[in-house]
Design a protein around this motif. Structure first.
Motif, PDB file in Angstrom:
ATOM      1  N   ARG A   9       0.764  -1.149  -0.044  1.00 54.01           N
ATOM      2  CA  ARG A   9       0.080   0.081   0.016  1.00 54.01           C
ATOM      3  C   ARG A   9       1.030   1.255  -0.100  1.00 54.01           C
ATOM      4  NH1 ARG A   9      -2.418   2.891   4.648  1.00 54.01           N
ATOM      5  NH2 ARG A   9      -1.690   1.379   5.779  1.00 54.01           N
ATOM      6  N   GLN A  64       0.883   4.997   1.066  1.00 49.15           N
ATOM      7  CA  GLN A  64       0.293   6.438   1.433  1.00 49.15           C
ATOM      8  C   GLN A  64       1.164   7.653   0.853  1.00 49.15           C
ATOM      9  OE1 GLN A  64       0.625   5.522   5.565  1.00 49.15           O
ATOM     10  NE2 GLN A  64      -1.434   6.704   5.734  1.00 49.15           N
ATOM     11  N   GLU A  66      -3.173  14.165   3.299  1.00 48.93           N
ATOM     12  CA  GLU A  66      -2.963  12.837   2.729  1.00 48.93           C
ATOM     13  C   GLU A  66      -3.829  12.695   1.354  1.00 48.93           C
ATOM     14  OE1 GLU A  66      -3.323   7.981   3.518  1.00 48.93           O
ATOM     15  OE2 GLU A  66      -3.707   9.296   5.110  1.00 48.93           O
ATOM     16  N   GLU A 119      -5.290  11.109  -2.300  1.00 44.26           N
ATOM     17  CA  GLU A 119      -5.493   9.569  -2.838  1.00 44.26           C
ATOM     18  C   GLU A 119      -4.617   8.850  -3.906  1.00 44.26           C
ATOM     19  OE1 GLU A 119      -9.210  12.304  -2.363  1.00 44.26           O
ATOM     20  OE2 GLU A 119      -7.398  12.491  -3.344  1.00 44.26           O
ATOM     21  N   THR A 125      -3.668   2.159  -3.282  1.00 46.27           N
ATOM     22  CA  THR A 125      -3.784   3.600  -3.059  1.00 46.27           C
ATOM     23  C   THR A 125      -5.108   3.795  -2.503  1.00 46.27           C
ATOM     24  OG1 THR A 125      -4.574   4.527  -5.303  1.00 46.27           O
ATOM     25  CG2 THR A 125      -2.075   3.947  -4.914  1.00 46.27           C
ATOM     26  N   LYS A 126      -5.344   5.016  -2.088  1.00 48.49           N
ATOM     27  CA  LYS A 126      -6.634   5.494  -1.693  1.00 48.49           C
ATOM     28  C   LYS A 126      -7.437   5.699  -2.526  1.00 48.49           C
ATOM     29  CE  LYS A 126      -7.523   8.167   1.905  1.00 48.49           C
ATOM     30  NZ  LYS A 126      -7.694   9.547   2.705  1.00 48.49           N
TER      31      LYS A 126
END
Length: 267
Positions: free
Chosen positions: A59, A61, A69, A71, A92-93
């Motif tokens: 993942r 960030q 933060e 995406e 990722t987000k």
């Protein structure tokens, strides 16, 4: 706690990358801002932390220089893909993307763009391809979400737009509940010339997701065909996209240096 980091950039858009998959790294907005500071920290546009993932190889960030933060980040994705060196799936987000290294950089599959107004997101419904809004001389933009929200203005000459003044104004407009990245572009001989005001960062040498969003908007409007070269202040990217398919972004990356830092000294 001391840890190792990598400093890389994609077309001048620079990153501090920390691999925290084996040793947890606690991070606050204040710490991210302190690390990104170019005078008293390491210095970067974005801080990238690699962590374990249950759905991908790892993942990613992404923290802007202001500690927020976000995406997605296309240039960071290319740098991470080059750093890992093999085909990899990255959570990722903004969703799971894939990438693999090339001789001078990386190719990243950035996923499919989204065009519905709720996905951008906008505060209320409108045609996102020809938005009936404007700020001074910047009128009728398009909006695309490519993991993060982008607003694109096609102008006669992107170089003369006062993006350092208009960008921060548009970024925080109430029309954009999650703020927005602001792109200004003109097209000459089939090449997109692009400048980007990046949400939470400011003017950058390059923005990979901005290049993707702008290329997609230009293709949707019939202004260019795929693949298309996107020239940014820091260099060029090649973007390929067909309606209904995912976006392919190819471009160079540069490994600058590695180092160690005592993370407790930041923030």
């Amino acid at each position: 706690m001391t840890g190792r980091f990598h400093k890389m950039h994609g077309l001048g858009n620079d990153f501090v990358i920390v691999d925290a998959r084996e040793q947890e790294m606690e991070l606050s907005a204040a710490k991210a801002t302190a690390i990104a500071d170019r005078h008293s920290g390491i210095g970067c546009d974005q801080l990238i932390i690699l962590r374990p993932s249950d759905i991908a190889d790892f993942r990613m960030q992404i923290f802007n220089a202001d500690g927020s933060e976000v995406e997605a980040c296309g240039n960071a994705s290319r740098c991470v893909a080059k750093l890992i060196g093999e085909e990899t799936r990255i959570e990722t987000k903004g969703g799971v993307i894939t990438g693999h290294a090339t001789a001078d950089g990386a190719i990243v599959d950035m996923g499919t763009p989204r065009f519905d107004w709720q996905a951008i997101p906008l505060a209320y419904a409108m045609d996102v391809l020809n938005m009936p809004v404007g700020w001074e001389d910047l009128q009728n933009p398009a909006a695309v979400n490519v993991g993060n929200p982008h607003l694109i203005f096609f102008v006669e000459d992107s170089a003369v737009v006062e993006l350092d003044r208009l960008g921060p104004m548009i970024e925080v407009d109430p029309l954009f509940p999650e703020k927005v990245n602001v792109n200004v572009a003109h097209i000459a001989d089939g090449v997109i010339h692009l400048r980007v005001w990046e949400r939470g960062v400011g003017l950058t040498q390059a923005c990979g997701t901005g290049a993707c969003a702008t290329a997609v908007a230009a293709i949707k409007r019939g202004l260019v065909t795929s693949p298309v070269r996107v020239d940014l202040p820091g260099g060029s990217l090649t973007i390929s996209w067909t309606a209904g398919e995912s976006i392919q972004m190819q471009g160079p990356t540069t490994y600058v240096f590695s180092g160690e830092a005592d993370w407790s000294q930041f923030g």
